[in-house]
Design a protein around this motif. Sequence first.
Motif, short mmCIF file in Angstrom:
data_model
loop_
_atom_site.label_atom_id
_atom_site.label_comp_id
_atom_site.label_asym_id
_atom_site.label_seq_id
_atom_site.Cartn_x
_atom_site.Cartn_y
_atom_site.Cartn_z
N ARG A 64 -31.95 39.48 -24.56
CA ARG A 64 -33.25 39.41 -25.02
C ARG A 64 -33.36 40.54 -26.15
NH1 ARG A 64 -37.69 35.93 -22.25
NH2 ARG A 64 -37.80 37.78 -21.11
N TRP A 109 -24.10 34.02 -18.61
CA TRP A 109 -24.42 32.77 -19.08
C TRP A 109 -24.88 31.96 -18.04
CZ3 TRP A 109 -22.59 27.75 -18.40
CH2 TRP A 109 -23.27 26.73 -19.49
N VAL A 110 -24.20 31.94 -16.82
CA VAL A 110 -24.54 31.07 -15.81
C VAL A 110 -25.80 31.75 -15.03
CG1 VAL A 110 -23.86 30.34 -13.30
CG2 VAL A 110 -22.06 30.31 -15.41
N ALA A 112 -28.35 33.36 -16.62
CA ALA A 112 -29.10 33.33 -17.62
C ALA A 112 -29.82 31.80 -17.18
CB ALA A 112 -28.95 33.43 -18.78
N ARG A 113 -29.06 30.73 -17.05
CA ARG A 113 -29.54 29.31 -16.70
C ARG A 113 -30.03 28.92 -15.54
NH1 ARG A 113 -27.39 30.45 -20.97
NH2 ARG A 113 -27.58 29.24 -22.99
N ARG A 114 -29.19 29.66 -14.46
CA ARG A 114 -29.60 29.08 -13.12
C ARG A 114 -30.67 30.15 -12.53
NH1 ARG A 114 -28.74 24.25 -13.80
NH2 ARG A 114 -29.83 24.09 -11.74
N PRO A 116 -33.41 32.34 -13.98
CA PRO A 116 -33.61 32.72 -15.36
C PRO A 116 -34.60 33.96 -15.18
CG PRO A 116 -34.64 30.81 -14.81
CD PRO A 116 -33.60 31.02 -14.11
N TRP A 119 -32.67 37.29 -15.09
CA TRP A 119 -32.30 37.41 -16.67
C TRP A 119 -33.37 37.97 -17.10
CZ3 TRP A 119 -28.20 37.93 -19.81
CH2 TRP A 119 -28.51 37.62 -21.10
N ASP A 132 -30.26 30.73 -5.62
CA ASP A 132 -29.86 31.56 -6.87
C ASP A 132 -28.68 32.27 -6.30
OD1 ASP A 132 -31.84 30.55 -8.28
OD2 ASP A 132 -33.27 32.08 -7.35
N TRP A 135 -25.58 30.25 -6.81
CA TRP A 135 -25.43 30.13 -8.38
C TRP A 135 -24.44 31.55 -9.12
CZ3 TRP A 135 -24.56 26.11 -10.93
CH2 TRP A 135 -25.30 24.72 -10.48
#
Length: 682
Positions: A64, A109-110, A112-114, A116, A119, A132, A135
């Motif tokens: 970000r 990407w994985v 950040a979504r699983r 967060p 991330w 986590d 993931w």
Amino acid sequence: MTTEPQAARARRPGARDVRVVLVFAALNVAASLLGRSTLVAGADVSLVWPAAGVSVLWLVARARRPWPWLDPLVLALSTGAVVAATGASVWTAVIGAGAATVQAVVCTWVLARRAPYVWAARGRQQLRRVADLWWFVLGAALSSVASAPLVELAVVVGGGPWTWETALLWCARNTVSIVGIGTLGFTIGAWLHQRASRRTAPERLAWWTDGKPADYLAALLLAPALYVVWFVEIDWVAVVFPLIGLTVWAGSRLPSRSVVLHTTLCGYVAIQLTLGGTGPFSDLPDATAQVGVAQLYVGLITVIGLALAIARDERLRLVADLQAARDRAQAQATLLTTVVDTMSEGVRVVDGAGRVVVRNPTAGLLLTGRPDTGPGDEDLAHLARMDGTAVPEAELPFRRALAGEQVRDADLLVRVPGATEPRIVTFSATPLPSASGGGAVTVLRDVTAERTELRRAAQVQASLLPSLALDVPGLDLAARFVPAGSVGGDFYDWQAVADGLVLTLADVMGKGPAAAILAATTRSVLHAQPALHDVAGTLAATERAMTADLANAGAFVTMFRAYVDAADGTVSYTDAGHGLSLIVGADGAARRLSATGLPLGIAPGPARVSARTRLDPGDVLVTFSDGVLDALGGSLGDLDQVGRALRGTDTAEEAAEAVLQLVDPRHPADDDLTVVALRRAA
């Protein structure tokens, strides 16, 4: 409104962003050079690739931030430059750099979504849940598989053969690198983030080793040393797996940050000795298989150790949270108990079956004469109704509450053994929600002195009301008065004059002793007026005399005062904001006498006026307080009920009683109820 990604793209990178990019670019170059030093002969593929883990940490650290495209671009350029500088062709370097970039992007990407929170923390937060971790491992594996075709293409473009071994080596080494180096990077980032609040060296060290020193000595020193001895002395691959027991032991006893150090040290020893041709994996047919299997072994101990350690950390956090919640609940319970026990009101709580679960000392004193807070159910044995009769079980306040009723200010007598006089206790009971287990809470208050005082005040007030109807030929007079409490602000009065009588009904704003005092004052001032026939002048003089009293009390008085001529039925009246007077014929037809001015005390000064009407033979003049109107429904349209109720009545007594009968006895009035009826004989 600009979204966060759009705002990030619109901002320009600051000095900190530049430093982060340069630091990670340097780390990526160093890791790539280290990996390129372990090339497989003839395949241009490295046996180890620590840059895979560094690249994922890079993108997470820049999460970000402005210009998100900058990091993949610099990552690809720095990786490609190292690959080209270490002997690969340009196209091989370009394709290999693309594969490394794709892998880093897919894995982050994985993540950040699983996961967060990792991330969002930009690498300053460790993995906190076992889910986590899985993931993260899945993201590392998927990203390696997704980028493997590009690696095969790079090998073929560089002149090497296409083989499954190359793809498998790529997937194994990069997955292990991402998981191992990634978790180590998250741990170091969390430690750096904690340094601001841990200023001394012992405190910073304690963040890593906050358990028994012997456990850390065994996990961080003895275990790597045992790996060295084991790999040097034993060359049978099957015998290496008992060493996993060391990681299982560490994961079950140490926090995850310390287990990361343990697996990193043990894994480093295992990989380096295997690269040197020493250890159990050296019996495999070629170097690619040796290092590939060694990396899979390192990945295995890393995942096992972290899974156990993270689960242990979760369990300890849960235990700590439960302990904190229990401490808070205990503190709140202690506070609540202290509050309840020191209340001046009694509190009695029963469960859904009616068993007493809480009773404070005040309730014990009120009900039994002893400050006993025990759960006994015999504390209601001394209750009685106000008339002295026993209270049926179903009428007990808590039983009514258990049946769903809200009980408010129900007065009962309590005859405490040994007391000379019974006390009056008011009960208010409320049902508890079924979601909380049901039951009822009852609040008790001793109102003996208050009720005695009000009863005496009511006696004084009653003594001021006319006790006997006037004997005026041709006129029949009656009244009813029901105060909302023991005393009220309503009063009525009548006085005989030549040829008839003067009738008054007044309502002081409010109820209780204050309203009763103003009512008594108003009556006294009215009686002091000389010209009773002049009802308008009488009200004006009364208002002038009471202006200061009404202003100081912030009150006003509505009043209806009428002079009735007994001979011809002429009615001369003045209505000061009352408006609740009717003349009802024998057939029930009613006409309302409108107000002729504002209530006394609202706007003193203007002269009062009177109006005239006529009371025909058989007609009834009925006037009542606004408490009656409220009980009827609250609107002037509800006055039609009065006319219908008076149809067929023969006396003033019947008329007054008929009006009160319109009030529902099941709903106690909130205001005083006063009715005065005057009937002209037919």
